[in-house]
Design a protein around this motif. Structure first.
Motif, PDB file in Angstrom:
ATOM      1  N   SER A  10       0.845  -1.190   0.000  1.00  0.00           N
ATOM      2  CA  SER A  10       0.000   0.000   0.000  1.00  0.00           C
ATOM      3  C   SER A  10       0.886   1.247   0.000  1.00  0.00           C
ATOM      4  CB  SER A  10      -0.900   0.011   1.233  1.00  0.00           C
ATOM      5  OG  SER A  10      -1.394   1.303   1.432  1.00  0.00           O
ATOM      6  N   ILE A  13       0.573   3.346   3.153  1.00  0.00           N
ATOM      7  CA  ILE A  13       1.280   2.928   4.357  1.00  0.00           C
ATOM      8  C   ILE A  13       2.764   3.277   4.205  1.00  0.00           C
ATOM      9  CG2 ILE A  13       1.886   0.963   5.802  1.00  0.00           C
ATOM     10  CD1 ILE A  13      -0.983   1.329   6.062  1.00  0.00           C
ATOM     11  N   PHE A  16       3.205   6.846   4.784  1.00  0.00           N
ATOM     12  CA  PHE A  16       3.049   7.143   6.221  1.00  0.00           C
ATOM     13  C   PHE A  16       4.333   6.794   6.980  1.00  0.00           C
ATOM     14  CE2 PHE A  16       2.278   5.015  10.320  1.00  0.00           C
ATOM     15  CZ  PHE A  16       1.919   6.120  11.073  1.00  0.00           C
ATOM     16  N   ASP A  54       5.367  -5.504   5.587  1.00  0.00           N
ATOM     17  CA  ASP A  54       3.990  -5.948   5.638  1.00  0.00           C
ATOM     18  C   ASP A  54       3.992  -7.472   5.447  1.00  0.00           C
ATOM     19  OD1 ASP A  54       1.251  -5.758   5.671  1.00  0.00           O
ATOM     20  OD2 ASP A  54       1.072  -5.426   3.519  1.00  0.00           O
ATOM     21  N   ASN A  56       0.955  -9.354   4.172  1.00  0.00           N
ATOM     22  CA  ASN A  56       0.126  -9.719   3.038  1.00  0.00           C
ATOM     23  C   ASN A  56       0.486  -8.870   1.822  1.00  0.00           C
ATOM     24  OD1 ASN A  56      -2.036 -10.755   1.575  1.00  0.00           O
ATOM     25  ND2 ASN A  56      -3.226 -10.915   3.456  1.00  0.00           N
ATOM     26  N   LEU A  79      11.001  -6.103  11.584  1.00  0.00           N
ATOM     27  CA  LEU A  79       9.689  -5.981  12.211  1.00  0.00           C
ATOM     28  C   LEU A  79       8.617  -6.336  11.181  1.00  0.00           C
ATOM     29  CD1 LEU A  79      10.017  -2.613  14.162  1.00  0.00           C
ATOM     30  CD2 LEU A  79       9.873  -4.891  15.150  1.00  0.00           C
ATOM     31  N   THR A  83      -1.885  -7.076  11.300  1.00  0.00           N
ATOM     32  CA  THR A  83      -3.120  -6.539  11.851  1.00  0.00           C
ATOM     33  C   THR A  83      -3.472  -7.354  13.089  1.00  0.00           C
ATOM     34  OG1 THR A  83      -4.281  -7.945  10.312  1.00  0.00           O
ATOM     35  CG2 THR A  83      -4.070  -5.649   9.722  1.00  0.00           C
ATOM     36  N   GLU A  84      -4.445  -6.849  13.831  1.00  0.00           N
ATOM     37  CA  GLU A  84      -4.667  -7.425  15.158  1.00  0.00           C
ATOM     38  C   GLU A  84      -5.131  -8.888  15.110  1.00  0.00           C
ATOM     39  OE1 GLU A  84      -8.493  -5.891  13.826  1.00  0.00           O
ATOM     40  OE2 GLU A  84      -6.432  -5.179  13.740  1.00  0.00           O
ATOM     41  N   ASN A  85      -5.700  -9.295  13.939  1.00  0.00           N
ATOM     42  CA  ASN A  85      -6.172 -10.679  13.906  1.00  0.00           C
ATOM     43  C   ASN A  85      -5.208 -11.618  13.179  1.00  0.00           C
ATOM     44  OD1 ASN A  85      -6.592  -9.534  11.478  1.00  0.00           O
ATOM     45  ND2 ASN A  85      -8.803  -9.912  11.397  1.00  0.00           N
ATOM     46  N   GLN A  86      -3.946 -11.260  13.198  1.00  0.00           N
ATOM     47  CA  GLN A  86      -2.967 -12.112  12.527  1.00  0.00           C
ATOM     48  C   GLN A  86      -1.981 -12.730  13.515  1.00  0.00           C
ATOM     49  OE1 GLN A  86      -1.334  -9.415   9.601  1.00  0.00           O
ATOM     50  NE2 GLN A  86      -2.460 -10.427   7.972  1.00  0.00           N
ATOM     51  N   TRP A 101       7.034  -7.261  15.958  1.00  0.00           N
ATOM     52  CA  TRP A 101       5.975  -6.876  15.029  1.00  0.00           C
ATOM     53  C   TRP A 101       5.369  -5.552  15.456  1.00  0.00           C
ATOM     54  CZ3 TRP A 101       5.840 -10.896  18.454  1.00  0.00           C
ATOM     55  CH2 TRP A 101       5.015 -10.720  19.557  1.00  0.00           C
ATOM     56  N   LEU A 102       4.691  -4.970  14.518  1.00  0.00           N
ATOM     57  CA  LEU A 102       3.926  -3.754  14.776  1.00  0.00           C
ATOM     58  C   LEU A 102       2.493  -4.085  14.418  1.00  0.00           C
ATOM     59  CD1 LEU A 102       6.282  -1.268  13.003  1.00  0.00           C
ATOM     60  CD2 LEU A 102       5.472  -0.939  15.315  1.00  0.00           C
ATOM     61  N   LYS A 104      -0.979  -2.959  13.021  1.00  0.00           N
ATOM     62  CA  LYS A 104      -1.673  -1.892  12.291  1.00  0.00           C
ATOM     63  C   LYS A 104      -3.051  -1.710  12.896  1.00  0.00           C
ATOM     64  CE  LYS A 104      -0.809  -3.452   7.976  1.00  0.00           C
ATOM     65  NZ  LYS A 104      -0.820  -3.495   6.514  1.00  0.00           N
ATOM     66  N   PRO A 105      -3.616  -0.546  12.964  1.00  0.00           N
ATOM     67  CA  PRO A 105      -2.959   0.714  12.638  1.00  0.00           C
ATOM     68  C   PRO A 105      -1.982   1.138  13.735  1.00  0.00           C
ATOM     69  CG  PRO A 105      -5.175   1.111  13.464  1.00  0.00           C
ATOM     70  CD  PRO A 105      -5.000  -0.361  13.400  1.00  0.00           C
ATOM     71  N   VAL A 106      -0.882   1.704  13.312  1.00  0.00           N
ATOM     72  CA  VAL A 106       0.107   2.101  14.286  1.00  0.00           C
ATOM     73  C   VAL A 106       0.205   3.625  14.286  1.00  0.00           C
ATOM     74  CG1 VAL A 106       1.988   1.840  12.610  1.00  0.00           C
ATOM     75  CG2 VAL A 106       2.497   1.732  15.037  1.00  0.00           C
TER      76      VAL A 106
ATOM     77  N   LEU B   4      -1.335  12.968   2.972  1.00  0.00           N
ATOM     78  CA  LEU B   4      -1.576  11.563   3.297  1.00  0.00           C
ATOM     79  C   LEU B   4      -3.048  11.207   3.047  1.00  0.00           C
ATOM     80  CD1 LEU B   4       0.517   9.574   4.253  1.00  0.00           C
ATOM     81  CD2 LEU B   4      -0.351   9.839   6.568  1.00  0.00           C
ATOM     82  N   THR B  45      -5.705  -4.186   2.337  1.00  0.00           N
ATOM     83  CA  THR B  45      -4.956  -2.941   2.212  1.00  0.00           C
ATOM     84  C   THR B  45      -5.835  -1.748   2.567  1.00  0.00           C
ATOM     85  OG1 THR B  45      -3.685  -3.928   0.440  1.00  0.00           O
ATOM     86  CG2 THR B  45      -3.591  -1.546   0.621  1.00  0.00           C
ATOM     87  N   LEU B  52      -5.043   4.495   9.411  1.00  0.00           N
ATOM     88  CA  LEU B  52      -4.188   5.658   9.635  1.00  0.00           C
ATOM     89  C   LEU B  52      -4.998   6.895   9.969  1.00  0.00           C
ATOM     90  CD1 LEU B  52      -1.609   5.321   6.724  1.00  0.00           C
ATOM     91  CD2 LEU B  52      -1.279   4.751   9.112  1.00  0.00           C
ATOM     92  N   TYR B 243       8.117  -8.772  22.635  1.00  0.00           N
ATOM     93  CA  TYR B 243       8.363  -9.681  21.517  1.00  0.00           C
ATOM     94  C   TYR B 243       8.884 -11.036  21.962  1.00  0.00           C
ATOM     95  CZ  TYR B 243       7.803  -5.521  18.698  1.00  0.00           C
ATOM     96  OH  TYR B 243       7.307  -4.399  18.119  1.00  0.00           O
TER      97      TYR B 243
END
Lengths: 121, 895
Positions: A10, A13, A16, A54, A56, A79, A83-86, A101-102, A104-106, B4, B45, B52, B243
């Motif tokens: 994306s 992203i 960003f 990322d 996916n 890193l 997403t939260e369900n992964q 990991w981070l 999303k959304p971060v 953005l 995506t 954001l 982690y």
């Protein structure tokens, strides 16, 4: 200056991440998928200090990339952007050599916190 | 709007477009996993992007769609019409939200209800939930709890005292962190983690297995565990180690657990008993401050090496830190019994389970200097102190040499910077002595001598300034360098093998391309100064050679400039597919609503035209398609009755013809009945009775383009929206296009549009008037004629002339442009008349004369000139002069 390599399909992203990290004084390189990233990493002049990817993505997904990048750079923190369900993906990423990991959304604040957390010095 | 957010909107349009294509492709071929993946990735995506921004309504809807597609991808759900409909509708809703965000930067509250309804409908399509997905399994704690907290005793007393002070009498976190042996290969840095540990007070590093001989050590494997004390809450610690939760155990320990007294076990009962009695009274009164003073008083009297003294120091320190009375009582009791304050490991562990609740009050972390660095002292002193402590640690005989070498190296680096050659020399002598005696003793004395004596005068600010931080890391192994060295060797080879063949697409904001085009336009003009310069070189300076060279150079630059201009035009070219791709969805939806069956055939999608043209085509084409679907195609029953296949057919075909693009829309529907059109037109007063009689069938069909004409018997919600074909025609003409309609009753209708390839370059005819030149777009020019003065007649105050058997009104360019002088006739008494076609009418403009035609880049008038009516814009000519290009339609309307 620390080099950070970000990979996401994306563009939003990516921009960003770029804006936030560059704003914090990092040098940022980017790629739009795993294959592109790996090709760029293989010929990179300067070893990245951190890779953010990322999961996916088309062409080569993030897990493949982590596996391959780990062969390339044995000690570089990586890193995964998830997403939260992964949760399962996260564990797999860890197994393949991701440092963390981070989720999303971060927010910019969290992003910089985590980046500083894993960057050497 | 932030860049953005701007990008988010652009990207969202793209993604939604891609999704709708994928959905339609899936409907035809439901099993295509590639497309399902693509679809899922697109929605994924979109969700990631929306995160954001603060648009939770948006994110929730996208999330629901993602969940649904996730099931499709996992083959728990198959794509069918209902699912597709639901998803398409949701995408429309999402599209509307994007539009809202674009318009107002936020999603209004009234979208919430619809969003909820949508989400519910999407969720309803999910397969029966077994509840499994919602349960998050807590990862089992894989770290074995440590058997003891014995390691606390291994922390030097001074550091434990600091920790007590920092704790403020509240519970501390005890951390046990066992890095994976392979941790370095995951980019983990255990020491960095430890160094950045929030509220870190003291730590111990111990090997898991005894270290083998130096040569056999695998430096890439971690073989140690870390134990640390911190004033941060267990929750903060967990977050720090987020982690690697399985490698870390956190326990809450009371500060009394740190008070492990060390020293000689000689009793000095008198003083101790006095203190104990005194302490009891003070604690009963709760006078903690005085307790600290009392402990201090005893400490002044007894030897600091006594165990009693050690415990007293903890009491004093905790009292100073403001510990609660029960904490201090426990210590006083321990002093009385001579036992270590008991710490039940089970209790500690139990406490750690409640660690979600932070300690009663935040510990005063900043109070201790220890929180900011490695200890209380300057770096140099710290290093020496550490080395001194290392000397005291037990060392296996086979590692003795290594230990001495390591300590020696560290001290050498330090003293080289700090103490100069003299200090290094002294050190060398001591080291040699140690090696000879196989004892650290002399080195220990030497270091004691180096260290400042006493506790209070060691802080010497000049020290910290003089010592570069790099010395501290000199002993860190340089493993990352080794790693990069061996990857570097492969890199060039890999580079050669890995030529990237995939096509790259750049997305560039239009302004950038426009600016480039402007600049190239200017360059085209600037280069034309060269021929002039060549002439000057020859005529004024008499240098024929130079003139020739300039001309040769001009030819080169001229060619490059033309190529550049051509190149930038190419950049602006878009394939027709970018508008065609919206059609399958549209046709499908409309056909379903109308209960008609139709096959859409798209041809020539790869034909290209300027972005502006392609984009302006979208709406007119959609309108035409709607018309065909609504009015052209019959219902399956009617088609069967007429002997046609039930499935109707609409063909949209694009092709390039010279410098024009031709687009044809053809259907095999019922065609247009000229009789019906005539009747309608008459009823609406568009034609009068005489015309009704005389009009031909083909002419009658063209009446659908007349303003206010609509053939629909009833106004359906599809095409009858109050805009007719006249709007289509107008918007196409605005971009220089033309529309032709042919139809055969019962067989179908064909609409052909022709458009210029590019609006950027316009072909204009230059006319002369009052010594100035004006441009007239060639699109409107019919012919140029010379009209003798006596053939111009005046009817009702207007000038007219008969040209090719038709009466053509004539206007003087001076009237239209408010110029001072009337047009001049030539020597034969003929006027130059430019005949143009505006709004279907033929009119003539009388000018002084004609000049050549030319291609120009037309720019709209800007700034103070933008309000001027009658001008299409301005253009730079090759000689650098500015040409005003007339808008004949506006001029004639004003006349």
């Amino acid at each position: 200056m620390k080099n950070i390599f970000v990979v996401d399909d994306s563009p939003l992203i990516v921009s960003f991440l770029k804006t936030t990290l560059e704003g914090a004084g990092f040098k940022v390189q980017s790629a739009a998928d795993g294959a592109q990233a790996l090709a760029a990493l293989k010929v990179a002049v300067a070893k990245p200090d951190l890779i953010i990817t990322d999961i996916n993505m088309p062409n080569m997904n993030g897990l493949e990339l982590i596996k391959n990048a780990r062969q390339l750079f044995r000690f570089t923190p990586i890193l995964a952007l998830t997403t939260e369900n992964q949760a399962a993906k996260r564990d797999e990423a860890k197994k393949l050599g991701a440092t963390g990991w981070l989720t999303k959304p971060v927010t910019p604040v969290d992003l910089l916190k985590v980046v500083k957390h894993v960057l050497p010095n | 709007m932030s860049p953005l957010l701007q990008q988010f909107i652009t990207d969202s349009h793209d993604i939604l477009e891609r999704m709708s294509q994928a959905l339609l492709a899936l409907e035809k071929n439901p099993g295509d996993e590639g497309v399902i993946d693509e679809l899922f990735r697109a929605v994924h995506t979109l969700k990631g992007n929306s995160g954001l921004f603060d648009i939770p309504t948006f994110t929730r809807v996208v999330h629901a769609a993602e969940d649904l597609l996730d099931k499709v991808r996992d083959k728990e759900l198959s794509i069918d019409n209902d699912l597709t409909d639901e998803l398409l509708e949701s995408m429309d809703f999402i599209q509307r939200m994007v539009d809202m965000v674009e318009a107002s930067g936020a999603i209004p509250d009234d979208f919430t209800d619809e969003a909820d309804a949508r989400i519910e409908r999407l969720r309803a399509l999910l397969p029966e939930s077994d509840g499994h997905d919602l349960v998050f399994e807590e990862p089992a704690d894989q770290v074995q709890p440590p058997d003891t907290l014995d390691w606390i005793a291994r922390i030097p007393e001074a550091e434990r005292l600091d920790a007590c002070l920092a704790s403020g009498g509240h519970a501390l976190s005890a951390i046990r962190y066992v890095p994976e042996p392979e941790c370095f290969f995951k980019g983990e840095d255990p020491l960095l983690l430890l160094r950045n540990l929030p509220g870190r007070q003291a730590f111990v590093i111990s090997p898991i297995e005894p270290y083998s001989a130096q040569a056999e050590i695998d430096v890439y494997r971690s073989n140690f565990e870390l134990q640390a004390l911190s004033t941060a809450s267990p929750a903060e610690i967990r977050d720090h180690f987020r982690y690697m939760p399985e490698q870390v155990a956190v326990y809450a320990v009371p500060p009394t657990a740190l008070a492990i007294a060390v020293g000689e076990d000689l009793s000095d009962d008198g003083l101790r008993d006095d203190f104990l009695a005194n302490a009891e009274t003070l604690l009963a009164k709760g006078d903690v401050a005085l307790l600290a003073v009392a402990a201090g008083a005893v400490l002044d009297l007894i030897s600091p090496d006594l165990k009693t003294a050690s415990m007293l120091r903890f009491i004093r320190q905790l009292a100073l830190a403001g510990a609660e009375v029960p904490v201090l009582s426990a210590l006083v009791k321990a002093l009385a019994t001579g036992e270590v304050p008991s710490l039940d490991i089970a209790d500690a562990a139990a406490e750690s389970l409640q660690d979600a609740v932070p300690p009663a009050a935040p510990a005063p972390r900043v109070k201790s200097a220890g929180a900011s660095g490695l200890g209380r002292n300057t770096l140099a002193v710290q290093i020496v102190t550490t080395q001194r402590q290392l000397l005291d640690l037990p060392v296996p005989p086979d590692q003795w040499d290594g230990r001495l070498l390591a300590i020696g190296n560290t001290l050498r680096s330090l003293l080289a910077v700090q103490g100069g050659s003299e200090a290094v020399g002294a050190l060398e002598a001591v080291l040699a002595n140690c090696a000879e005696e196989r004892s650290f003793l002399s080195l220990a004395f030497h270091l004691e001598a180096l260290l400042p004596s006493g506790d209070d005068d060691i802080e010497d600010p000049s020290d910290s300034g003089a010592l570069p931080a790099s010395v501290a890391v000199a002993a860190v192994p340089v493993r990352s360098d080794a790693a990069s060295a061996d990857t570097l060797g492969d890199a060039p080879k890999a580079a050669a093998e890995h030529g990237d063949k995939s096509a790259r697409v750049l997305k560039v904001p239009q302004e950038k391309v426009d600016r480039l085009m402007d600049l190239i336009g200017e360059m085209v003009v600037a280069k034309n100064a060269l021929p002039y310069l060549a002439t000057k070189a020859e005529e004024v300076y008499g240098s024929r050679d130079l003139a020739r060279e300039i001309k040769a150079q001009f030819a080169v630059i001229n060619r490059i400039a033309e190529d550049m201009q051509d190149g930038i035009m190419q950049v602006r070219m878009l394939p027709m597919s970018s508008v065609f791709q919206r059609f399958p969805r549209l046709v499908r939806d409309v056909a379903r609503q109308l209960g008609k069956r139709v096959r859409l055939v798209l041809e020539g999608e790869e034909a290209e035209a300027d972005k502006h043209i392609v984009e302006s085509l979208g709406d007119p084409l959609i309108h035409i398609l709607r018309n065909s679907l609504d009015h052209g195609l019959e219902t399956p029953e009617a088609r069967r009755a007429a002997g046609k296949p039930e499935e109707g057919r609409i063909t949209v075909r694009a092709s390039q013809e010279g410098d024009r693009v031709l687009i044809e829309i053809e259907d095999d529907g019922k065609g247009i009945d000229p009789a019906v059109i005539k009747r309608k037109a008459f009823e609406k007063g568009l034609i009068d009775e005489t015309r009704l009689e005389s009009i031909s069938d083909q002419e009658a069909i063209q009446l659908v383009f007349a303003p206010g004409f609509s053939t629909a018997e009833t106004v359906s919600n599809l095409s009858g929206r109050g805009v007719g074909m006249d709007v289509v025609k107008n918007s196409l003409e605005k971009i220089g296009g033309q529309v032709r309609l042919t139809s055969e009753k019962g067989r179908g209708t064909r609409i052909a549009l022709t458009l210029p390839l590019s609006v950027a370059v316009s072909n204009v005819l230059m006319v002369k008037m009052n010594g100035q030149r004006f441009g007239v777009p060639m699109d409107v020019v019919v012919e140029t004629v010379r009209v003798p003065r006596d053939e111009i007649h005046v009817i009702k105050g207007r000038r007219v002339s008969v040209l090719r058997g038709k009466i053509v009104p004539l206007f003087g360019a001076d009237e239209l442009l408010s110029l001072p002088e009337a047009p001049i006739a030539n020597a034969e008494g003929e006027y130059a008349v430019l005949v143009v076609r505006v709004d279907g009418a033929t009119v003539g403009m009388i000018v002084d004369g004609f000049a050549q035609t030319t291609d120009v880049i037309l720019k709209p008038l800007e700034g103070p000139l933008s309000g001027l009516a009658g001008f299409a814009g301005s253009a730079l000519l090759g000689d650098g002069s500015v040409l005003l290009v007339l808008d004949m339609k506006e001029l004639m309307n004003g006349a």
